[in-house]
Design a protein around this motif. Structure first.
Motif, PDB file in Angstrom:
ATOM      1  N   SER A 131      56.619  54.663 -13.703  1.00 12.57           N
ATOM      2  CA  SER A 131      56.689  55.365 -14.996  1.00 12.57           C
ATOM      3  C   SER A 131      57.001  54.334 -16.074  1.00 12.57           C
ATOM      4  CB  SER A 131      57.754  56.469 -14.946  1.00 12.57           C
ATOM      5  OG  SER A 131      59.033  55.899 -14.797  1.00 12.57           O
ATOM      6  N   THR A 166      55.868  52.477 -19.900  1.00 12.08           N
ATOM      7  CA  THR A 166      54.594  51.965 -20.415  1.00 12.08           C
ATOM      8  C   THR A 166      54.606  50.445 -20.515  1.00 12.08           C
ATOM      9  OG1 THR A 166      55.384  52.226 -22.662  1.00 12.08           O
ATOM     10  CG2 THR A 166      54.028  54.011 -21.793  1.00 12.08           C
ATOM     11  N   ARG A 201      50.848  48.926 -10.575  1.00 12.08           N
ATOM     12  CA  ARG A 201      50.801  50.083 -11.461  1.00 12.08           C
ATOM     13  C   ARG A 201      52.234  50.593 -11.647  1.00 12.08           C
ATOM     14  NH1 ARG A 201      46.534  54.025 -11.635  1.00 12.08           N
ATOM     15  NH2 ARG A 201      47.246  55.887 -12.706  1.00 12.08           N
ATOM     16  N   ARG A 217      58.108  49.244 -22.066  1.00 11.43           N
ATOM     17  CA  ARG A 217      59.096  50.275 -22.429  1.00 11.43           C
ATOM     18  C   ARG A 217      59.482  51.098 -21.206  1.00 11.43           C
ATOM     19  NH1 ARG A 217      55.843  50.916 -26.991  1.00 11.43           N
ATOM     20  NH2 ARG A 217      54.787  52.667 -26.009  1.00 11.43           N
ATOM     21  N   THR A 234      46.263  48.800 -21.712  1.00 10.88           N
ATOM     22  CA  THR A 234      47.104  49.144 -20.566  1.00 10.88           C
ATOM     23  C   THR A 234      46.628  48.338 -19.371  1.00 10.88           C
ATOM     24  OG1 THR A 234      47.324  51.363 -21.464  1.00 10.88           O
ATOM     25  CG2 THR A 234      47.948  51.061 -19.162  1.00 10.88           C
ATOM     26  N   LEU A 273      60.195  50.641 -18.216  1.00  5.99           N
ATOM     27  CA  LEU A 273      59.347  50.399 -17.032  1.00  5.99           C
ATOM     28  C   LEU A 273      60.125  50.668 -15.750  1.00  5.99           C
ATOM     29  CD1 LEU A 273      56.766  49.274 -15.671  1.00  5.99           C
ATOM     30  CD2 LEU A 273      57.711  46.982 -15.992  1.00  5.99           C
ATOM     31  N   GLU A 293      52.036  47.594 -22.419  1.00  4.37           N
ATOM     32  CA  GLU A 293      50.839  47.341 -23.228  1.00  4.37           C
ATOM     33  C   GLU A 293      50.718  45.843 -23.461  1.00  4.37           C
ATOM     34  OE1 GLU A 293      50.599  49.433 -26.889  1.00  4.37           O
ATOM     35  OE2 GLU A 293      50.316  51.379 -25.924  1.00  4.37           O
TER      36      GLU A 293
END
Lengths: 246, 252
Positions: free
Chosen positions: B58, B60, B55, B8, B67, B10, B62
């Motif tokens: 910002s 998410t 990483r 989402r 995570t 990303l 999943e």
């Protein structure tokens, strides 16, 4: 543990099937010692007040050459090769983990070092006629610490070298500097004092001086041990911080 | 159907360069999901965020409710990853590589059976360095499967393979999917996507510009100006062109 065993198996097979690496580990130090013993004139003549010959000094240097071959060239080049081809990235996608990948290379390298150094000592004593070590325990300790300090130095190259040529080039540079401080060109008392002083606080020089003391004088110089321990820890710690997977 | 991967909004930057601006899609468990886009669109970075190698700046990600960059240990076991370029230890034999990789996982597949399923049994004693492109890709897939993953990521699986090897690879992917494993397929080849994918997403300049079935992508531009039926590739290219123009206009 089974993960580490698997990686060690992979690294061992790769090493055994890589003739260049085996030549660097076995032929170079053995060849150098045999060359000095049988082809270079005057190496059996005493060069110091204790009656030690140049070949006695070269026996200590040959151990260093074996250690540097593994620690400064083969080991960093293996890791850089993994990085260059993307193998490190591939391993990073498995549960192997960075620690085990490096530890596996250390295990393989240490085994190579033990075999190469043991065989060199045997060659020196039983074939060439160098006196047997006065203090074998001290010799093993100082050789092990020297090897660890060089592996630690090699880890710095392994941590950041982008590819095999860079790793080999950097390793070869340190290798040549190491030979200078170890006294390949100016063995024993022929080495200028300034060079000897610098050499005593860096791994190649400290290892050679320590090995010589343990082998021929039966002594374990405390300062040498401290220097080698510091070098075994500090560069490895930096390497762990700087390590790049790609 | 349960969600296997949820991405989402990303965003990912490297220094001052923003590679991903807004990538959003979800993958259902058991489906073959395609990730498409031109070179440099951000497909591989997206995948690296999914496997936890990067990483997110910002947004998410999943994967099976975990995570990835936080729970990398679990993700490494749950997700098998076949990298874009087949990176393999050339000095080892096929069986040796599979045995080594199998021992890196807590619950690996049986190596002999996996070699059978991927057609590698006749090559068991061959050195990896001697394998053809198609054979290397087979091994690469076998390595991605050896840890019994629930999701497998295949990055440009058939690039550079001849038609016969591509067909064999597609059949292998279908067999993998038939076994209940979710497949993320990064590809440039529209015929491959059309044949294999249940759904797909198109990424352009770090943004998701389409998510749906291959049929829905085709429906965006089903007919040519002369009234003829367009291929999926034509529809895809028109979508890319239209959105590239729009992005260019926005930038200007």
């Amino acid at each position: 543990m089974r993960e580490l065993a698997a990686l060690v198996r992979m690294d061992r097979i790769q090493l055994m099937r890589n003739p260049t690496a085996l030549v660097m580990i076995l032929v170079v130090p053995f060849g150098l010692l045999l060359l000095q013993a049988y082809l270079i004139p005057g190496t059996r003549t005493p060069v110091d007040a204790d009656g030690r010959t140049a070949i006695d000094h070269f026996a200590a240097i040959a151990l260093l050459v074996a250690a540097m071959s593994v620690a400064l060239t083969n080991y960093p080049a293996s890791i850089a090769g993994y990085r260059e081809t993307g193998m490190l990235r591939r391993l990073d996608a498995t549960p192997a983990g960075a620690g085990r990948v490096l530890l596996s290379q250390w295990v393989v390298s240490v085994v190579c070092l033990v075999l190469a150094m043991g065989a060199l000592c045997a060659l020196a004593v039983w074939v060439i006629g160098v006196p047997a070590p006065e203090n074998p325990g001290a010799l093993v300790l100082v050789a092990a610490l020297g090897a660890m300090s060089l592996m630690s130095l090699g880890s710095l190259i392994a941590a950041v070298a982008a590819n095999v040529p860079i790793a080999y080039g950097s390793g070869a540079l340190l290798f040549m500097a190491g030979l200078l401080f170890a006294g390949v060109w100016t063995p024993g008392p022929l080495m200028p004092q300034a060079l000897r002083d610098v050499g005593s606080v860096i791994p190649p020089g400290a290892m050679t001086q320590g090995v010589f003391s343990a082998w021929f004088e039966g002594e374990l110089p405390l300062m040498t041990v401290v220097v080698l321990i510091v070098w075994a820890i500090v560069p490895a710690a930096f390497a762990a911080r700087l390590f790049r997977w790609r | 159907m349960t969600t296997a991967v949820e991405v989402r909004e990303l965003r990912k930057t490297f220094g001052s360069t923003e590679v991903l601006h807004d990538v959003t899609f979800s993958v259902r468990q058991g489906e073959i999901f395609g990730i498409l886009g031109p070179n440099g669109a951000g497909k591989t970075t997206t995948i690296e965020c999914i496997v936890g190698a990067q990483r997110p700046t910002s947004g998410t990600v999943e994967v099976l409710t975990r995570t990835p960059h936080v729970d990398r240990g679990a993700i490494r076991q749950l997700v098998g990853y076949q990298l874009q370029s087949s990176v393999l230890p050339n000095a080892l034999r096929v069986r040796e590589v599979l045995e080594v990789f199998a021992r890196l996982y807590p619950a690996p597949r049986d190596v002999a059976r996996l070699m059978d399923e991927t057609g590698l049994t006749p090559l068991a004693r061959a050195r990896v360095g001697t394998l053809s492109g198609g054979q290397r890709q087979r091994l690469s897939i076998a390595l991605a499967l050896v840890g019994s993953p629930r999701i497998v990521v295949l990055d440009e699986l058939t690039t550079g393979l001849d038609p016969q090897a591509r067909l064999a690879m597609w059949e292998l992917v279908e067999r993998v999917s038939g076994g209940g494993i979710t497949v993320l397929l990064v590809s440039h080849a529209l015929d491959e996507v059309e044949r294999l994918c249940d759904r797909l997403t198109v990424v352009l300049e770090g943004r998701t510009i389409f998510t749906g079935t291959p049929h829905e992508l085709h429906e965006l531009a089903p007919t040519a100006p002369d009234g003829g039926r367009r291929s999926l590739q034509d529809a895809y290219l028109e979508l890319i062109e239209r959105r590239s123009d729009a992005a260019g206009t926005r930038r200007n």
